[in-house]
Design a protein around this motif. Structure first.
Motif, PDB file in Angstrom:
ATOM      1  N   ILE A  40     -17.995   8.370   2.796  1.00  0.00           N
ATOM      2  CA  ILE A  40     -17.092   8.828   1.745  1.00  0.00           C
ATOM      3  C   ILE A  40     -17.093  10.349   1.723  1.00  0.00           C
ATOM      4  CG2 ILE A  40     -17.510   6.780   0.327  1.00  0.00           C
ATOM      5  CD1 ILE A  40     -19.052   8.683  -1.606  1.00  0.00           C
ATOM      6  N   ALA A  41     -16.040  10.900   1.168  1.00  0.00           N
ATOM      7  CA  ALA A  41     -16.004  12.316   0.801  1.00  0.00           C
ATOM      8  C   ALA A  41     -16.224  12.317  -0.709  1.00  0.00           C
ATOM      9  CB  ALA A  41     -14.669  12.938   1.174  1.00  0.00           C
ATOM     10  N   PRO A  42     -17.456  12.588  -1.148  1.00  0.00           N
ATOM     11  CA  PRO A  42     -17.778  12.411  -2.555  1.00  0.00           C
ATOM     12  C   PRO A  42     -17.124  13.450  -3.462  1.00  0.00           C
ATOM     13  CG  PRO A  42     -19.612  13.403  -1.418  1.00  0.00           C
ATOM     14  CD  PRO A  42     -18.587  13.063  -0.373  1.00  0.00           C
ATOM     15  N   ALA A  43     -16.919  13.038  -4.691  1.00  0.00           N
ATOM     16  CA  ALA A  43     -16.432  13.948  -5.730  1.00  0.00           C
ATOM     17  C   ALA A  43     -17.633  14.439  -6.516  1.00  0.00           C
ATOM     18  CB  ALA A  43     -15.461  13.218  -6.647  1.00  0.00           C
ATOM     19  N   ASP A  44     -17.523  15.633  -7.076  1.00  0.00           N
ATOM     20  CA  ASP A  44     -18.646  16.174  -7.827  1.00  0.00           C
ATOM     21  C   ASP A  44     -18.374  16.314  -9.321  1.00  0.00           C
ATOM     22  OD1 ASP A  44     -16.852  18.239  -7.649  1.00  0.00           O
ATOM     23  OD2 ASP A  44     -18.258  19.691  -6.839  1.00  0.00           O
ATOM     24  N   ARG A  45     -17.163  15.955  -9.745  1.00  0.00           N
ATOM     25  CA  ARG A  45     -16.877  16.002 -11.178  1.00  0.00           C
ATOM     26  C   ARG A  45     -15.807  14.978 -11.547  1.00  0.00           C
ATOM     27  NH1 ARG A  45     -14.192  21.123  -9.694  1.00  0.00           N
ATOM     28  NH2 ARG A  45     -11.981  20.737  -9.904  1.00  0.00           N
ATOM     29  N   THR A  46     -15.873  14.548 -12.788  1.00  0.00           N
ATOM     30  CA  THR A  46     -14.894  13.598 -13.307  1.00  0.00           C
ATOM     31  C   THR A  46     -13.779  14.361 -14.019  1.00  0.00           C
ATOM     32  OG1 THR A  46     -16.106  13.374 -15.384  1.00  0.00           O
ATOM     33  CG2 THR A  46     -16.621  11.786 -13.631  1.00  0.00           C
ATOM     34  N   THR A  47     -12.711  13.637 -14.324  1.00  0.00           N
ATOM     35  CA  THR A  47     -11.621  14.223 -15.098  1.00  0.00           C
ATOM     36  C   THR A  47     -11.339  13.331 -16.298  1.00  0.00           C
ATOM     37  OG1 THR A  47      -9.944  13.065 -13.807  1.00  0.00           O
ATOM     38  CG2 THR A  47     -10.526  15.276 -13.086  1.00  0.00           C
ATOM     39  N   ARG A  48     -10.781  13.930 -17.310  1.00  0.00           N
ATOM     40  CA  ARG A  48     -10.327  13.208 -18.499  1.00  0.00           C
ATOM     41  C   ARG A  48      -8.828  13.394 -18.585  1.00  0.00           C
ATOM     42  NH1 ARG A  48     -14.098  11.288 -21.862  1.00  0.00           N
ATOM     43  NH2 ARG A  48     -16.183  12.078 -21.592  1.00  0.00           N
ATOM     44  N   GLU A  49      -8.113  12.295 -18.678  1.00  0.00           N
ATOM     45  CA  GLU A  49      -6.661  12.341 -18.810  1.00  0.00           C
ATOM     46  C   GLU A  49      -6.306  12.286 -20.294  1.00  0.00           C
ATOM     47  OE1 GLU A  49      -4.596  12.838 -16.322  1.00  0.00           O
ATOM     48  OE2 GLU A  49      -6.172  12.731 -14.822  1.00  0.00           O
ATOM     49  N   PRO A  50      -5.437  13.174 -20.737  1.00  0.00           N
ATOM     50  CA  PRO A  50      -5.052  13.154 -22.151  1.00  0.00           C
ATOM     51  C   PRO A  50      -4.502  11.788 -22.565  1.00  0.00           C
ATOM     52  CG  PRO A  50      -4.136  15.078 -21.044  1.00  0.00           C
ATOM     53  CD  PRO A  50      -4.745  14.204 -19.982  1.00  0.00           C
ATOM     54  N   GLU A  51      -4.923  11.351 -23.714  1.00  0.00           N
ATOM     55  CA  GLU A  51      -4.423  10.107 -24.305  1.00  0.00           C
ATOM     56  C   GLU A  51      -4.866   8.838 -23.566  1.00  0.00           C
ATOM     57  OE1 GLU A  51      -1.353  10.171 -26.686  1.00  0.00           O
ATOM     58  OE2 GLU A  51      -1.423  12.332 -26.907  1.00  0.00           O
ATOM     59  N   GLU A  52      -5.798   8.966 -22.598  1.00  0.00           N
ATOM     60  CA  GLU A  52      -6.343   7.795 -21.906  1.00  0.00           C
ATOM     61  C   GLU A  52      -7.831   7.726 -22.172  1.00  0.00           C
ATOM     62  OE1 GLU A  52      -5.317   7.287 -17.810  1.00  0.00           O
ATOM     63  OE2 GLU A  52      -3.262   7.941 -18.124  1.00  0.00           O
ATOM     64  N   PRO A  53      -8.366   6.519 -22.309  1.00  0.00           N
ATOM     65  CA  PRO A  53      -9.795   6.394 -22.605  1.00  0.00           C
ATOM     66  C   PRO A  53     -10.665   6.674 -21.376  1.00  0.00           C
ATOM     67  CG  PRO A  53      -8.813   4.237 -22.310  1.00  0.00           C
ATOM     68  CD  PRO A  53      -7.683   5.237 -22.246  1.00  0.00           C
ATOM     69  N   GLY A  54     -11.892   7.106 -21.613  1.00  0.00           N
ATOM     70  CA  GLY A  54     -12.875   7.262 -20.555  1.00  0.00           C
ATOM     71  C   GLY A  54     -12.621   8.431 -19.623  1.00  0.00           C
ATOM     72  N   VAL A  55     -13.321   8.378 -18.486  1.00  0.00           N
ATOM     73  CA  VAL A  55     -13.226   9.415 -17.460  1.00  0.00           C
ATOM     74  C   VAL A  55     -12.818   8.779 -16.143  1.00  0.00           C
ATOM     75  CG1 VAL A  55     -14.950  10.902 -18.548  1.00  0.00           C
ATOM     76  CG2 VAL A  55     -15.688   9.199 -16.887  1.00  0.00           C
ATOM     77  N   ARG A  56     -12.361   9.614 -15.228  1.00  0.00           N
ATOM     78  CA  ARG A  56     -11.940   9.139 -13.911  1.00  0.00           C
ATOM     79  C   ARG A  56     -12.611   9.971 -12.824  1.00  0.00           C
ATOM     80  NH1 ARG A  56      -8.948   7.031 -17.135  1.00  0.00           N
ATOM     81  NH2 ARG A  56      -7.343   5.509 -16.943  1.00  0.00           N
ATOM     82  N   LEU A  57     -12.871   9.306 -11.706  1.00  0.00           N
ATOM     83  CA  LEU A  57     -13.456   9.953 -10.540  1.00  0.00           C
ATOM     84  C   LEU A  57     -12.693   9.471  -9.322  1.00  0.00           C
ATOM     85  CD1 LEU A  57     -15.949  11.682  -9.559  1.00  0.00           C
ATOM     86  CD2 LEU A  57     -17.035   9.490  -9.062  1.00  0.00           C
ATOM     87  N   ARG A  58     -12.202  10.394  -8.514  1.00  0.00           N
ATOM     88  CA  ARG A  58     -11.465  10.024  -7.294  1.00  0.00           C
ATOM     89  C   ARG A  58     -12.226  10.559  -6.087  1.00  0.00           C
ATOM     90  NH1 ARG A  58      -5.306  11.705  -6.603  1.00  0.00           N
ATOM     91  NH2 ARG A  58      -5.057  10.031  -8.104  1.00  0.00           N
ATOM     92  N   PHE A  59     -12.407   9.678  -5.090  1.00  0.00           N
ATOM     93  CA  PHE A  59     -13.036  10.098  -3.845  1.00  0.00           C
ATOM     94  C   PHE A  59     -12.391   9.359  -2.690  1.00  0.00           C
ATOM     95  CE2 PHE A  59     -15.566   6.828  -5.863  1.00  0.00           C
ATOM     96  CZ  PHE A  59     -15.852   5.930  -4.854  1.00  0.00           C
ATOM     97  N   PHE A  60     -12.708   9.789  -1.484  1.00  0.00           N
ATOM     98  CA  PHE A  60     -12.062   9.261  -0.286  1.00  0.00           C
ATOM     99  C   PHE A  60     -13.068   8.489   0.542  1.00  0.00           C
ATOM    100  CE2 PHE A  60     -10.116  13.152  -1.720  1.00  0.00           C
ATOM    101  CZ  PHE A  60      -8.825  12.727  -1.939  1.00  0.00           C
ATOM    102  N   LEU A  61     -12.610   7.394   1.109  1.00  0.00           N
ATOM    103  CA  LEU A  61     -13.478   6.444   1.811  1.00  0.00           C
ATOM    104  C   LEU A  61     -12.937   6.196   3.207  1.00  0.00           C
ATOM    105  CD1 LEU A  61     -14.819   3.302   0.176  1.00  0.00           C
ATOM    106  CD2 LEU A  61     -13.373   2.999   2.139  1.00  0.00           C
ATOM    107  N   ASP A  62     -13.859   6.096   4.180  1.00  0.00           N
ATOM    108  CA  ASP A  62     -13.496   5.821   5.575  1.00  0.00           C
ATOM    109  C   ASP A  62     -14.361   4.672   6.075  1.00  0.00           C
ATOM    110  OD1 ASP A  62     -13.007   5.757   8.300  1.00  0.00           O
ATOM    111  OD2 ASP A  62     -13.177   7.908   8.570  1.00  0.00           O
ATOM    112  N   LEU A  63     -13.749   3.501   6.244  1.00  0.00           N
ATOM    113  CA  LEU A  63     -14.481   2.313   6.692  1.00  0.00           C
ATOM    114  C   LEU A  63     -14.877   2.379   8.171  1.00  0.00           C
ATOM    115  CD1 LEU A  63     -12.462  -0.470   4.880  1.00  0.00           C
ATOM    116  CD2 LEU A  63     -14.698   0.448   4.246  1.00  0.00           C
ATOM    117  N   HIS A  64     -14.285   3.321   8.920  1.00  0.00           N
ATOM    118  CA  HIS A  64     -14.579   3.430  10.351  1.00  0.00           C
ATOM    119  C   HIS A  64     -15.911   4.106  10.633  1.00  0.00           C
ATOM    120  CE1 HIS A  64     -10.021   3.447  10.315  1.00  0.00           C
ATOM    121  NE2 HIS A  64     -10.352   2.310  10.889  1.00  0.00           N
ATOM    122  N   GLN A  65     -16.388   4.885   9.683  1.00  0.00           N
ATOM    123  CA  GLN A  65     -17.634   5.647   9.892  1.00  0.00           C
ATOM    124  C   GLN A  65     -18.788   4.993   9.170  1.00  0.00           C
ATOM    125  OE1 GLN A  65     -17.308   9.839   9.145  1.00  0.00           O
ATOM    126  NE2 GLN A  65     -15.190   9.904   9.846  1.00  0.00           N
TER     127      GLN A  65
END
Length: 69
Positions: A40-65
């Motif tokens: 994976i290409a890890p993320a180091d911080r989460t984001t908060r979207e206005p008017e949406e509950p909780g936090v989000r984290l986006r990262f990238f994944l490569d099943l070939h490696q």
């Protein structure tokens, strides 16, 4: 969040993973779980979207490696 770039999903086996959870600790735990299985290409911080509950984290994944490579 920024839009997903076409290169991030250009071939089978590449993915963009977005985790939504109540807290940072949960999102990072999911990221670590997947990092133990594939590269994976890890993320180091989460984001908060206005008017949406909780936090989000986006990262990238490569099943070939191997996660341990």
């Amino acid at each position: 969040m920024r839009q997903i770039n076409e290169a991030h999903v250009a071939v089978p086996g590449l993915a963009v993973v977005e985790v939504a959870a109540a807290d940072d600790e949960t999102t990072f735990a999911v990221q670590e779980l997947l990092a133990g299985r594939c590269a994976i290409a890890p993320a180091d911080r989460t984001t908060r979207e206005p008017e949406e509950p909780g936090v989000r984290l986006r990262f990238f994944l490569d099943l070939h490696q191997d996660a341990n490579a």
